[in-house]
Design a protein around this motif. Structure first.
Motif, short mmCIF file in Angstrom:
data_model
loop_
_atom_site.label_atom_id
_atom_site.label_comp_id
_atom_site.label_asym_id
_atom_site.label_seq_id
_atom_site.Cartn_x
_atom_site.Cartn_y
_atom_site.Cartn_z
N LEU A 31 32.26 34.84 10.18
CA LEU A 31 32.19 33.59 10.92
C LEU A 31 32.54 32.43 10.01
O LEU A 31 32.16 32.43 8.83
CB LEU A 31 30.78 33.37 11.49
CG LEU A 31 30.19 34.47 12.37
CD1 LEU A 31 28.71 34.21 12.62
CD2 LEU A 31 30.94 34.53 13.70
N ALA A 37 33.99 31.79 16.80
CA ALA A 37 34.38 33.12 17.24
C ALA A 37 34.32 34.08 16.05
O ALA A 37 34.66 33.73 14.92
CB ALA A 37 35.80 33.09 17.81
N ALA A 38 33.85 35.30 16.32
CA ALA A 38 33.80 36.32 15.28
C ALA A 38 35.21 36.80 14.96
O ALA A 38 36.00 37.09 15.87
CB ALA A 38 32.94 37.49 15.74
N TYR A 150 23.81 41.36 15.99
CA TYR A 150 24.66 40.42 16.72
C TYR A 150 23.92 39.10 16.85
O TYR A 150 22.71 39.02 16.66
CB TYR A 150 25.03 40.99 18.10
CG TYR A 150 23.84 41.30 19.00
CD1 TYR A 150 23.37 40.37 19.92
CD2 TYR A 150 23.19 42.54 18.95
CE1 TYR A 150 22.29 40.64 20.75
CE2 TYR A 150 22.12 42.82 19.77
CZ TYR A 150 21.67 41.88 20.67
OH TYR A 150 20.59 42.15 21.50
N ARG A 151 24.66 38.05 17.19
CA ARG A 151 24.04 36.73 17.28
C ARG A 151 23.14 36.63 18.51
O ARG A 151 23.53 37.02 19.62
CB ARG A 151 25.10 35.64 17.31
CG ARG A 151 25.61 35.23 15.95
CD ARG A 151 26.75 34.24 16.03
NE ARG A 151 28.01 34.88 16.45
CZ ARG A 151 29.16 34.24 16.59
NH1 ARG A 151 29.22 32.93 16.37
NH2 ARG A 151 30.25 34.89 16.94
N THR A 159 25.97 27.03 25.00
CA THR A 159 27.32 26.63 25.36
C THR A 159 27.29 25.38 26.22
O THR A 159 26.25 25.02 26.79
CB THR A 159 28.06 27.76 26.10
OG1 THR A 159 29.45 27.43 26.22
CG2 THR A 159 27.49 27.99 27.50
N ASN A 172 28.82 34.28 22.58
CA ASN A 172 29.14 34.84 21.27
C ASN A 172 28.40 36.15 21.00
O ASN A 172 28.95 37.06 20.36
CB ASN A 172 28.79 33.83 20.17
CG ASN A 172 29.89 32.80 19.95
OD1 ASN A 172 31.06 33.11 20.10
ND2 ASN A 172 29.52 31.58 19.61
N LYS A 175 30.23 38.94 22.56
CA LYS A 175 31.52 39.16 21.90
C LYS A 175 31.34 39.79 20.52
O LYS A 175 32.18 40.57 20.08
CB LYS A 175 32.28 37.85 21.83
CG LYS A 175 32.72 37.37 23.21
CD LYS A 175 33.33 35.98 23.19
CE LYS A 175 33.71 35.54 24.61
NZ LYS A 175 34.20 34.15 24.66
N ASP A 176 30.21 39.47 19.86
CA ASP A 176 29.90 40.16 18.60
C ASP A 176 29.75 41.66 18.84
O ASP A 176 30.27 42.48 18.08
CB ASP A 176 28.60 39.62 18.00
CG ASP A 176 28.70 38.18 17.55
OD1 ASP A 176 29.81 37.65 17.44
OD2 ASP A 176 27.62 37.57 17.32
#
Length: 518
Positions: A31, A37-38, A150-151, A159, A172, A175-176
């Motif tokens: 990051l 974004a990862a 993951y986050r 967001t 995020n 998506k991680d």
């Protein structure tokens, strides 16, 4: 110490404990700042002299440490050490396998921890997979295990339009997880795992995340396991709610009077202390055009899960819940239980005024009394059946293109505390990972081993028991069986048909919100 000669990573050094090799803290993405974004890590091939040191757990992205709170829910402690934190290098995973040599690649089990999307870590003692992987060897079901960091909290799910316009992506945390699954697909063969035989296992909020990944257009796994959680229990929130959560975060940080540009700069450089300050803000996904393609609902799955949420690439599902998963919601009512029986009756009567006698019949079915302590427990049981039980069965009924295997975890918590004797939330996790076996009574230890063996059987591609068939009893397997459930579970279906399943779920959320608001 074991040393793997990985075809793309080169020399990777791990640890060995009780016949299980562990390769820990391997970074799968990086990051530029906590809200970025990862980006997949650049693969560097290590030599024997410059090996990749995977002998200790890697850092996590900064956030609140809820480990003690989760162990308090389990009602038994475990030795633990707190992981380091990193703003940029906290996206790590851990790989475990039995030490034996095998002639073919092994099934892979990828585990997503729970924590309400607010807390959690693969490094926590209760989430570690080494003993489960040890059981896989003992049961002749050898499996490669992968646990993922993951986050969570604001870094994972905060967001707003302002953030998105500045290039900060939503969802995020999800998506991680996807980045980790793609890393596993690309690299697990070098650790003896079969990239074409992956089972994604999620517990609680991790299970909810797993169901969101069914929307992926790219195949990520071959089968899915949902333990006490689905996307119907952790739903997306609409954009206006996310804007309010963002505004709340900005107020906490004292950034209201700054320009958009300055706020974004401050968020990019946020400290771990400030990130923890805004962790009190609710963490939930938002519907987007990437990982959350629709808002989950009972209505949306009642006629069969749409192809967008049940891709042909994921064939089978194993899904179940605990007899009293609703216990996880008890903390929401802490400090708000005075007069709760009368307040809940009044709330239901008002909200269901358009459905004749529905409130009184629902209260009678769940045996409500005027006693506040007893009423709270019945509220939690009603919430359990709407938030955990009903989604489990609804998804199994709607599953297409493969088999669904449905279970109920009915073994009571053995340890002294508020939930002793109840199959409370996270009791199943404590038994699945085998991390508490040394302090479990014999009966519970046998259930724990059976639970693990069945899940490993499913992950190997074999049926763990008879597949789900529509009928009066949805459960093909019950673990424990000492708890009757008071016969209440089946009552919920009549009320869901009459009132509406999504409306009932909204009522539970609404009562919690009105009860806990200032």
């Amino acid at each position: 110490m074991p040393l793997v000669n990985h075809p793309s990573l080169g020399s990777v050094r791990g640890t060995l404990d009780n016949g299980v090799e562990a390769y820990l803290g391997i970074q799968y993405a990086t990051l530029s700042h906590p809200f970025a974004a990862a980006v997949p890590v650049e693969i560097h091939r290590h030599t024997a002299d410059d090996f990749l040191d995977a002998t200790s757990y890697g850092p996590t992205v900064p956030g609140p440490d809820g480990c003690d709170a989760e162990l308090a829910l389990i009602q038994h402690d475990l030795p633990r050490q707190h992981a380091q934190q990193s703003m940029t290098d906290g996206l790590t995973l851990n790989i475990l396998r039995t030490q034996k040599e095998f002639s073919s690649l092994l099934p892979v089990l990828v585990f997503l921890h729970g924590g309400g999307l607010a807390v959690g870590s693969a490094t926590w003692s209760q989430n570690r997979l080494s003993k489960l992987i040890s059981v896989s060897g003992e049961q002749d079901l050898p499996t490669v295990g992968v646990s993922v960091n993951y986050r969570v909290g604001p870094a994972g799910f905060l967001t707003s339009e302002e953030m998105r316009n500045a290039g900060f992506p939503p969802n995020n945390g999800l998506k991680d997880q996807r980045a980790a699954l793609e890393w596993v697909k690309d690299h697990i063969a070098g650790f003896g795992g079969d990239p074409d035989n992956i089972t994604l296992v999620g517990h609680s909020a991790g299970a909810a995340c797993a169901t969101y990944h069914l929307a992926s257009h790219k195949p990520l796994f071959n089968r899915i396991v949902c333990l006490s959680g689905t996307f119907l229990a952790v739903r997306t929130l609409p954009s206006p709610v996310h804007e309010a959560l963002y505004a709340q975060s900005i107020r906490i940080l004292g950034l209201e009077q700054m320009s958009t540009e300055e706020r974004i700069r401050r968020l990019q450089k946020i400290s771990s202390t400030d990130l923890a300050r805004i962790a009190v803000v609710l963490s939930r996904p938002i519907t987007d055009d990437d990982v959350c393609l629709m808002t989950p609902s009972f209505e949306g799955i009642q006629d069969g899960i749409p192809t967008s949420l049940h891709p042909l690439w994921c064939k089978d599902i194993l899904i179940g819940d605990c007899q009293f998963d609703g216990s996880i919601l008890a903390s929401a009512f802490d400090g708000h239980t005075n007069d709760i029986s009368r307040r809940f009756r009044a709330f239901l009567t008002d909200q269901l005024a358009d459905v004749p006698d529905a409130a009184s019949r629902l209260l009678a079915a769940y045996r409500f009394t005027a006693d506040d302590d007893a009423a709270l427990k019945q509220i939690l049981k009603l919430a359990n059946d709407i938030v955990f039980y009903a989604p489990t069965v609804a998804i199994a009924r709607a599953w297409q293109h493969g088999a669904a295997y449905v279970y109920r975890f009915d073994q009571g918590n053995p340890w002294e505390g508020r939930w002793q004797g109840e199959a409370s939330h996270i009791t199943d996790l404590a038994m699945l990972t085998q991390n508490f076996n040394e302090v479990l009574p014999d009966e519970h230890r046998e259930v724990a081993k059976m639970y693990a063996r069945d899940l490993l059987t499913f992950a190997s591609g074999q049926p763990p028991w008879e597949a789900f068939k529509p009928g009066p009893s949805p459960f093909s397997k019950t673990y424990g069986g000492s708890l009757s459930g008071e016969g209440r579970r089946e009552l919920i279906w009549g009320f869901m048909d009459e009132i509406g399943a999504d409306r009932l779920a909204a009522l539970i959320d609404g009562f919690i919100a009105t009860t806990t608001s200032p």
